[in-house]
Design a protein around this motif. Sequence first.
Motif, PDB file in Angstrom:
ATOM      1  N   UNK A  49      -7.148   9.995   6.319  1.00  0.00           N
ATOM      2  CA  UNK A  49      -8.567  10.211   6.053  1.00  0.00           C
ATOM      3  C   UNK A  49      -9.429  10.025   7.291  1.00  0.00           C
ATOM      4  N   UNK A  50      -8.840   9.542   8.374  1.00  0.00           N
ATOM      5  CA  UNK A  50      -9.583   9.487   9.630  1.00  0.00           C
ATOM      6  C   UNK A  50      -9.702  10.869  10.275  1.00  0.00           C
ATOM      7  N   UNK A  51      -8.833  11.789   9.866  1.00  0.00           N
ATOM      8  CA  UNK A  51      -8.823  13.124  10.477  1.00  0.00           C
ATOM      9  C   UNK A  51      -9.280  14.228   9.524  1.00  0.00           C
ATOM     10  N   UNK A  52      -9.414  13.917   8.257  1.00  0.00           N
ATOM     11  CA  UNK A  52      -9.808  14.938   7.301  1.00  0.00           C
ATOM     12  C   UNK A  52      -9.500  14.493   5.884  1.00  0.00           C
ATOM     13  N   UNK A  53      -9.861  15.297   4.898  1.00  0.00           N
ATOM     14  CA  UNK A  53      -9.616  14.943   3.510  1.00  0.00           C
ATOM     15  C   UNK A  53      -8.439  15.737   2.943  1.00  0.00           C
ATOM     16  N   UNK A  54      -8.153  15.504   1.664  1.00  0.00           N
ATOM     17  CA  UNK A  54      -7.012  16.161   1.025  1.00  0.00           C
ATOM     18  C   UNK A  54      -7.201  17.674   0.988  1.00  0.00           C
ATOM     19  N   UNK A  55      -8.426  18.126   0.753  1.00  0.00           N
ATOM     20  CA  UNK A  55      -8.674  19.568   0.717  1.00  0.00           C
ATOM     21  C   UNK A  55      -8.365  20.215   2.066  1.00  0.00           C
ATOM     22  N   UNK A  56      -8.754  19.543   3.141  1.00  0.00           N
ATOM     23  CA  UNK A  56      -8.472  20.084   4.475  1.00  0.00           C
ATOM     24  C   UNK A  56      -6.968  20.153   4.722  1.00  0.00           C
ATOM     25  N   UNK A  78      -0.714  25.227   3.039  1.00  0.00           N
ATOM     26  CA  UNK A  78      -0.848  25.867   1.728  1.00  0.00           C
ATOM     27  C   UNK A  78       0.399  25.759   0.865  1.00  0.00           C
ATOM     28  N   UNK A  79       1.542  25.451   1.475  1.00  0.00           N
ATOM     29  CA  UNK A  79       2.780  25.294   0.686  1.00  0.00           C
ATOM     30  C   UNK A  79       2.808  23.969  -0.071  1.00  0.00           C
ATOM     31  N   UNK A  80       1.945  23.035   0.318  1.00  0.00           N
ATOM     32  CA  UNK A  80       1.971  21.697  -0.262  1.00  0.00           C
ATOM     33  C   UNK A  80       1.271  21.664  -1.619  1.00  0.00           C
ATOM     34  N   UNK A  81       1.750  20.762  -2.468  1.00  0.00           N
ATOM     35  CA  UNK A  81       1.130  20.492  -3.761  1.00  0.00           C
ATOM     36  C   UNK A  81       0.605  19.064  -3.766  1.00  0.00           C
ATOM     37  N   UNK A  82      -0.333  18.795  -4.645  1.00  0.00           N
ATOM     38  CA  UNK A  82      -0.844  17.439  -4.778  1.00  0.00           C
ATOM     39  C   UNK A  82       0.279  16.520  -5.262  1.00  0.00           C
ATOM     40  N   UNK A  83       0.343  15.318  -4.728  1.00  0.00           N
ATOM     41  CA  UNK A  83       1.331  14.346  -5.185  1.00  0.00           C
ATOM     42  C   UNK A  83       1.010  13.934  -6.618  1.00  0.00           C
ATOM     43  N   UNK A  84       2.010  13.637  -7.430  1.00  0.00           N
ATOM     44  CA  UNK A  84       1.754  13.312  -8.835  1.00  0.00           C
ATOM     45  C   UNK A  84       0.888  12.075  -9.054  1.00  0.00           C
ATOM     46  N   UNK A  85       1.013  11.064  -8.188  1.00  0.00           N
ATOM     47  CA  UNK A  85       0.331   9.791  -8.416  1.00  0.00           C
ATOM     48  C   UNK A  85      -0.677   9.423  -7.334  1.00  0.00           C
ATOM     49  N   UNK A  86      -0.337   9.622  -6.090  1.00  0.00           N
ATOM     50  CA  UNK A  86      -1.193   9.173  -5.002  1.00  0.00           C
ATOM     51  C   UNK A  86      -2.375  10.117  -4.800  1.00  0.00           C
ATOM     52  N   UNK A  87      -3.602   9.594  -4.783  1.00  0.00           N
ATOM     53  CA  UNK A  87      -4.765  10.456  -4.563  1.00  0.00           C
ATOM     54  C   UNK A  87      -4.881  10.951  -3.124  1.00  0.00           C
ATOM     55  N   UNK A 135       0.931  17.514  13.994  1.00  0.00           N
ATOM     56  CA  UNK A 135       0.715  17.267  15.420  1.00  0.00           C
ATOM     57  C   UNK A 135      -0.661  16.668  15.693  1.00  0.00           C
ATOM     58  N   UNK A 136      -1.654  17.060  14.904  1.00  0.00           N
ATOM     59  CA  UNK A 136      -3.004  16.550  15.118  1.00  0.00           C
ATOM     60  C   UNK A 136      -3.276  15.246  14.375  1.00  0.00           C
ATOM     61  N   UNK A 137      -2.295  14.758  13.604  1.00  0.00           N
ATOM     62  CA  UNK A 137      -2.457  13.486  12.909  1.00  0.00           C
ATOM     63  C   UNK A 137      -3.149  13.583  11.569  1.00  0.00           C
ATOM     64  N   UNK A 138      -3.347  14.795  11.048  1.00  0.00           N
ATOM     65  CA  UNK A 138      -3.988  14.949   9.742  1.00  0.00           C
ATOM     66  C   UNK A 138      -3.087  14.438   8.625  1.00  0.00           C
ATOM     67  N   UNK A 139      -1.775  14.571   8.789  1.00  0.00           N
ATOM     68  CA  UNK A 139      -0.832  14.086   7.776  1.00  0.00           C
ATOM     69  C   UNK A 139       0.242  13.237   8.431  1.00  0.00           C
ATOM     70  N   UNK A 140       0.803  12.365   7.637  1.00  0.00           N
ATOM     71  CA  UNK A 140       1.893  11.482   8.061  1.00  0.00           C
ATOM     72  C   UNK A 140       2.966  11.535   6.984  1.00  0.00           C
ATOM     73  N   UNK A 141       4.234  11.628   7.379  1.00  0.00           N
ATOM     74  CA  UNK A 141       5.320  11.596   6.401  1.00  0.00           C
ATOM     75  C   UNK A 141       5.408  10.189   5.817  1.00  0.00           C
ATOM     76  N   UNK A 142       5.254  10.085   4.514  1.00  0.00           N
ATOM     77  CA  UNK A 142       5.325   8.781   3.846  1.00  0.00           C
ATOM     78  C   UNK A 142       5.586   8.996   2.363  1.00  0.00           C
ATOM     79  N   UNK A 143       6.624   8.345   1.847  1.00  0.00           N
ATOM     80  CA  UNK A 143       6.941   8.460   0.432  1.00  0.00           C
ATOM     81  C   UNK A 143       5.738   8.050  -0.410  1.00  0.00           C
ATOM     82  N   UNK A 144       5.591   8.703  -1.559  1.00  0.00           N
ATOM     83  CA  UNK A 144       4.455   8.411  -2.419  1.00  0.00           C
ATOM     84  C   UNK A 144       4.419   6.947  -2.839  1.00  0.00           C
ATOM     85  N   UNK A 145       5.590   6.343  -3.050  1.00  0.00           N
ATOM     86  CA  UNK A 145       5.615   4.934  -3.409  1.00  0.00           C
ATOM     87  C   UNK A 145       5.022   4.059  -2.319  1.00  0.00           C
ATOM     88  N   UNK A 146       5.346   4.354  -1.066  1.00  0.00           N
ATOM     89  CA  UNK A 146       4.778   3.601   0.052  1.00  0.00           C
ATOM     90  C   UNK A 146       3.267   3.795   0.125  1.00  0.00           C
TER      91      UNK A 146
END
Length: 394
Positions: free
Chosen positions: A140-147, A153-162, A180-191
Motif C-alpha cells: 500500500x506504500x506503492x499503490x492500492x489493490x485496484x492498481x 490482469x491475470x490476478x484474482x482477489x485473494x479469498x480472505x486477505x483484503x 520490480x517496482x515494489x507494488x506487490x510482494x510474494x506472500x502466502x495469504x495466511x502470512x
Amino acid sequence: MTPAARVQAAIELLDAAVAAAREGGAAADTLIARYFKERRYAGSKDRRAVRDLVYRAIRRSGERPASGRAAMLGLAEEDPELGALFDGSPHGPAPIAAGEEAAPAAAVPRWLESRFDPLVGPGEWPALLERAPLDLRVNLLKGDVDAARQALPEAEAAPLSPIGLRLPEGWRVEDSEAWRTGLVEVQDEGSQLLSLACAAAPGMTVVDLCAGAGGKTLALAAAMGNEGRVVAADVDRTRLGRTAPRLARAGVGIVETRLLDPLKELEALADLRGGADLVLVDAPCSGTGTWRRNPETRWRLTPDRLARLVKLQSHLLDIAVELLRPGGHLVYAVCSLLREEGRDQAEALCSRRSGLVAQSPPIPGGRPAGPGLILSPGHDGTDGFFVARWRSPC
C-alpha cells in the motif's frame, strides 16, 4: 533423456534428499538446481518431468524412506506405466526384484499423528500436501489493490486477505513490472492475515522479534504508512541480510535491523524494554503448516528437534512480554498445526503471565483454538498457522 532415464534421475535426487534430511543438508529445491546445473544436456521438459517425479514421491512419503528407489517404487505401485520404466535400459533403473520394499504412502509421519491440533483431523491431512497457490500482498506504500489488479490482469482477489491477490500456478511474478517496482510482494495469504492480526498503525514502535528475511516486516511497515519505527531482529545473519534490498524495492524507510545472540536477545534490545507498542513473535517452529511448499521437511523433524523448538518459542514469548509498554500488544504466530506449538503454547503464556489480556485476532478466517485462531489449508486455503494476540496490562 529417455523416460526411464528421467526415473533414474529422480531416484538419484531422492537419494540426495533423503541424505540431506537425515544430515541437515540442503533443501530439495536446491538439490534439484545443483543436479541440473551439472547436467546441461537435460532440456526443460526433462527438468520439469524429473522435478515432478521427485515431488510426487516426496509428497507421497510421510515417513523418510529408506532410499530414493524405495520412494519411487512406492509411486510405481500406484502407477503401472511408471513401474514399466524399471526395465534395466541404459541410464534407467534396474528391474524391480521380487519382494523389493517400497515406501508406504502417508500424509503425516506416524509419530506426529496424535500431536496435531484436534481441529485439524485426518480428514484435513491430504490438503497439507496439495500444491500451494501463488499469493501476492499489495504494497500500500506503492499503490492500492485496484492498481495492482490493473498491472496484473491475470490476478484474482485473494479469498480472505483484503490486500491479497492470487495468480495462476507457474506465473513468473518476478518478471512483472508490478514486482520490480515494489507494488506487490510474494506472500502466502495466511502470512498476510498474520500481519493484519498485528493491527500496526502509523507512529508505533514495533519489534519483529523473529524477522528472518523480512516478509512480515515489510507488511507491518506498509500498514504503518512508513511512519514510526520497526526493529527487525533475528539471530540468523544471512536471512537478516536479505532484508535491505527488499526494503529498498518496497520503498520502506522506517526499519532498522538488529542481529541477536541466542539466549542473550534482551541485551541487544535493552533500549526497547518496556517501550514497544507492538511485538510480533513469528517463532521458529516445526513448519507443519507449510508442508505443501516444503514437503520434505516432514523427513527432517524429530521429537528432539520439536522439543527444542517448543522451548525456544516459550523463551521468545517471555522476551516479547518484557519489551511491551503498558497497554502494548503481543502477537504470537507459528506456521504449525501442532497443538504444543499453538494453543498449548498460548495457554502456557496466559498461565505464567496472568496480566496479559487475550484478544481475538482481528482477521477473517480461521477457527478458535484456545486463546487464538488456527488457519489450515483444508479449512481456509492458506498455509497452516496458529495466531494469538494479547494486550499488556496498563
